[in-house]
Design a protein around this motif. Structure first.
Motif, PDB file in Angstrom:
ATOM      1  N   ASP A 220      -5.198   8.317   6.959  1.00 29.94           N
ATOM      2  CA  ASP A 220      -6.084   9.113   7.817  1.00 29.94           C
ATOM      3  C   ASP A 220      -7.534   9.016   7.356  1.00 29.94           C
ATOM      4  O   ASP A 220      -8.454   8.893   8.177  1.00 29.94           O
ATOM      5  CB  ASP A 220      -5.639  10.583   7.809  1.00 29.94           C
ATOM      6  N   GLU A 221      -7.755   9.071   6.043  1.00 27.36           N
ATOM      7  CA  GLU A 221      -9.119   9.021   5.526  1.00 27.36           C
ATOM      8  C   GLU A 221      -9.752   7.654   5.745  1.00 27.36           C
ATOM      9  O   GLU A 221     -10.932   7.554   6.095  1.00 27.36           O
ATOM     10  CB  GLU A 221      -9.116   9.379   4.041  1.00 27.36           C
ATOM     11  N   ARG A 222      -8.979   6.585   5.553  1.00 31.50           N
ATOM     12  CA  ARG A 222      -9.528   5.247   5.785  1.00 31.50           C
ATOM     13  C   ARG A 222      -9.890   5.072   7.262  1.00 31.50           C
ATOM     14  O   ARG A 222     -10.930   4.488   7.594  1.00 31.50           O
ATOM     15  CB  ARG A 222      -8.521   4.179   5.376  1.00 31.50           C
ATOM     16  N   LEU A 223      -9.036   5.571   8.147  1.00 28.65           N
ATOM     17  CA  LEU A 223      -9.304   5.441   9.573  1.00 28.65           C
ATOM     18  C   LEU A 223     -10.493   6.293   9.989  1.00 28.65           C
ATOM     19  O   LEU A 223     -11.296   5.894  10.842  1.00 28.65           O
ATOM     20  CB  LEU A 223      -8.057   5.848  10.362  1.00 28.65           C
ATOM     21  N   ALA A 224     -10.642   7.454   9.359  1.00 30.17           N
ATOM     22  CA  ALA A 224     -11.784   8.315   9.671  1.00 30.17           C
ATOM     23  C   ALA A 224     -13.099   7.607   9.366  1.00 30.17           C
ATOM     24  O   ALA A 224     -14.114   7.849  10.030  1.00 30.17           O
ATOM     25  CB  ALA A 224     -11.692   9.624   8.888  1.00 30.17           C
TER      26      ALA A 224
ATOM     27  N   PRO B 269      -3.001  12.610  13.162  1.00 28.92           N
ATOM     28  CA  PRO B 269      -2.469  13.898  12.748  1.00 28.92           C
ATOM     29  C   PRO B 269      -3.505  14.701  11.987  1.00 28.92           C
ATOM     30  O   PRO B 269      -4.405  14.145  11.358  1.00 28.92           O
ATOM     31  CB  PRO B 269      -1.294  13.517  11.836  1.00 28.92           C
ATOM     32  N   GLY B 270      -3.368  16.011  12.032  1.00 30.53           N
ATOM     33  CA  GLY B 270      -4.256  16.868  11.282  1.00 30.53           C
ATOM     34  C   GLY B 270      -5.607  17.012  11.953  1.00 30.53           C
ATOM     35  O   GLY B 270      -5.902  16.410  12.979  1.00 30.53           O
ATOM     36  N   PRO B 271      -6.480  17.824  11.361  1.00 30.66           N
ATOM     37  CA  PRO B 271      -7.803  18.043  11.943  1.00 30.66           C
ATOM     38  C   PRO B 271      -8.653  16.787  11.888  1.00 30.66           C
ATOM     39  O   PRO B 271      -8.605  16.026  10.923  1.00 30.66           O
ATOM     40  CB  PRO B 271      -8.397  19.150  11.052  1.00 30.66           C
TER      41      PRO B 271
ATOM     42  N   TRP C 161       0.436   8.288   1.170  1.00 30.19           N
ATOM     43  CA  TRP C 161      -0.064   7.235   2.052  1.00 30.19           C
ATOM     44  C   TRP C 161      -0.610   7.791   3.360  1.00 30.19           C
ATOM     45  O   TRP C 161      -1.655   7.341   3.840  1.00 30.19           O
ATOM     46  CB  TRP C 161       1.044   6.223   2.356  1.00 30.19           C
ATOM     47  N   ASP C 162       0.059   8.744   3.954  1.00 28.63           N
ATOM     48  CA  ASP C 162      -0.393   9.280   5.242  1.00 28.63           C
ATOM     49  C   ASP C 162      -1.806   9.845   5.149  1.00 28.63           C
ATOM     50  O   ASP C 162      -2.640   9.606   6.030  1.00 28.63           O
ATOM     51  CB  ASP C 162       0.571  10.364   5.738  1.00 28.63           C
ATOM     52  N   ARG C 163      -2.069  10.588   4.101  1.00 26.94           N
ATOM     53  CA  ARG C 163      -3.404  11.177   3.949  1.00 26.94           C
ATOM     54  C   ARG C 163      -4.449  10.087   3.706  1.00 26.94           C
ATOM     55  O   ARG C 163      -5.550  10.132   4.274  1.00 26.94           O
ATOM     56  CB  ARG C 163      -3.406  12.177   2.797  1.00 26.94           C
TER      57      ARG C 163
ATOM     58  N   ALA D 243       0.813  -1.210   0.000  1.00 26.26           N
ATOM     59  CA  ALA D 243       0.000   0.000   0.000  1.00 26.26           C
ATOM     60  C   ALA D 243       0.848   1.263   0.000  1.00 26.26           C
ATOM     61  O   ALA D 243       0.485   2.272  -0.614  1.00 26.26           O
ATOM     62  CB  ALA D 243      -0.938   0.005   1.207  1.00 26.26           C
ATOM     63  N   ARG D 244       1.968   1.242   0.692  1.00 24.16           N
ATOM     64  CA  ARG D 244       2.810   2.444   0.759  1.00 24.16           C
ATOM     65  C   ARG D 244       3.406   2.786  -0.604  1.00 24.16           C
ATOM     66  O   ARG D 244       3.637   3.957  -0.913  1.00 24.16           O
ATOM     67  CB  ARG D 244       3.903   2.273   1.805  1.00 24.16           C
ATOM     68  N   ALA D 245       3.667   1.770  -1.420  1.00 21.96           N
ATOM     69  CA  ALA D 245       4.150   2.035  -2.776  1.00 21.96           C
ATOM     70  C   ALA D 245       3.003   2.469  -3.679  1.00 21.96           C
ATOM     71  O   ALA D 245       3.199   3.285  -4.591  1.00 21.96           O
ATOM     72  CB  ALA D 245       4.830   0.789  -3.340  1.00 21.96           C
ATOM     73  N   ALA D 246       1.808   1.947  -3.437  1.00 24.97           N
ATOM     74  CA  ALA D 246       0.660   2.250  -4.293  1.00 24.97           C
ATOM     75  C   ALA D 246       0.150   3.675  -4.078  1.00 24.97           C
ATOM     76  O   ALA D 246      -0.324   4.309  -5.026  1.00 24.97           O
ATOM     77  CB  ALA D 246      -0.466   1.254  -4.042  1.00 24.97           C
ATOM     78  N   TYR D 247       0.240   4.169  -2.834  1.00 21.76           N
ATOM     79  CA  TYR D 247      -0.298   5.491  -2.526  1.00 21.76           C
ATOM     80  C   TYR D 247       0.845   6.451  -2.208  1.00 21.76           C
ATOM     81  O   TYR D 247       1.386   6.434  -1.094  1.00 21.76           O
ATOM     82  CB  TYR D 247      -1.254   5.421  -1.332  1.00 21.76           C
ATOM     83  N   PRO D 248       1.238   7.308  -3.150  1.00 23.03           N
ATOM     84  CA  PRO D 248       2.300   8.288  -2.862  1.00 23.03           C
ATOM     85  C   PRO D 248       1.972   9.182  -1.669  1.00 23.03           C
ATOM     86  O   PRO D 248       2.880   9.638  -0.972  1.00 23.03           O
ATOM     87  CB  PRO D 248       2.390   9.101  -4.158  1.00 23.03           C
TER      88      PRO D 248
END
Length: 274
Positions: free
Chosen positions: A165-169, A205-207, A160-162, A153-158
């Protein structure tokens, strides 16, 4: 020294950690020696998932050993405190009309997910998009589990952090409602992934806020190359909290690459932005 004895349930009851003293393990896990001793002796059967994850990190348990640790304490707790009662499972299928709607969306990549992020149905266009990155390998495929637990997944999504966060939200509403099935997935990932998941879960992280229903997602596709995908998320009627997510190319280059990927004529998918 703990390394000189079997460590109770940790690592399946047979793992050794050479040279690691009980006090050192307690320090690494952020708990007291007294509490660690109670866990080892079975005098405390209700540790929190963050404590189990910290112990798994300190002991460097494998993914299988982490899940064994979770299942051990689940079985030890007759009340099911870690995963909750088995009731109201999320749907694992879609209505025929929803399936027909997906058919009408071809060749666009589109999918339907339940409240856990399980992928229930998808278009051929989405299969061409997600299959090569490994997202569909597991049954059922799960958007959250893939992002956090699959190293591809980390290679697939440049970004990845964002994306993480969205998947966890998307799970947060279930966590706040104490949904036992969401809690089970959270517990599984906390043990299987450890700190990279639990740290983000406890201090994202982030709002904070609800997951974005529309936006732009970058994907590094092994066959099509760099893709910029605009997505829209639509809630489906009913009690299953199912969502339909559709992707469209965000620029002309992505449109051409998706056309080649899906084997469609040039221009089958038009860019939604310049």
């Amino acid at each position: 020294m703990i390394g000189e004895h079997h460590v109770g349930p940790f690592g399946g009851g047979r793992r050794r950690t050479p040279g690691l003293r009980r006090s050192e393990l307690a320090t690494l896990a952020g708990i007291s020696v007294e509490y660690l001793t109670r866990l080892e002796q079975g005098r405390d059967r209700h540790p929190s998932v963050p404590v189990l994850a910290a112990l798994a990190d300190a002991l460097r348990l494998s993914a299988d050993e982490r899940l064994h640790l979770l299942h051990h304490f689940k079985a030890a707790d007759g009340a099911g405190r870690l995963v909750g009662p088995c009731q109201g499972p999320p749907a694992q299928s879609v209505r025929p009309t929803v399936r027909a709607l997906l058919d009408r969306l071809e060749p666009a990549p589109a999918l339907v997910v339940n409240r856990l992020g399980d992928v229930l149905a998808y278009t051929n266009g989405y299969e061409r998009l997600a299959g090569p990155i490994g997202l569909l390998d597991r049954r059922p495929p799960n958007l959250v589990r893939y992002v956090f637990a699959d190293p591809r997944a980390r290679a697939a999504y440049p970004e990845w952090d964002r994306v993480a966060d969205e998947r966890l939200a998307g799970l947060k509403p279930g966590v706040s409602r104490e949904d036992p099935h969401v809690e089970h997935l959270v517990n599984e990932l906390a043990l299987a992934v450890g700190a990279p998941f639990t740290d983000r879960l406890t201090t994202p992280p982030g709002p904070s806020g609800p997951p974005a229903r529309t936006g732009l997602e970058r994907l590094a596709h092994p066959e099509a190359g760099e893709l910029r995908l605009a997505y829209e998320t639509l809630g489906l009627s009913g009690d299953d909290s199912q969502l339909l997510i559709a992707y469209l190319p965000a620029d002309d280059a992505t449109a051409a690459r998706l056309d080649r990927l899906t084997g469609r004529r040039p221009g089958a998918l038009r860019a939604v932005t310049g």
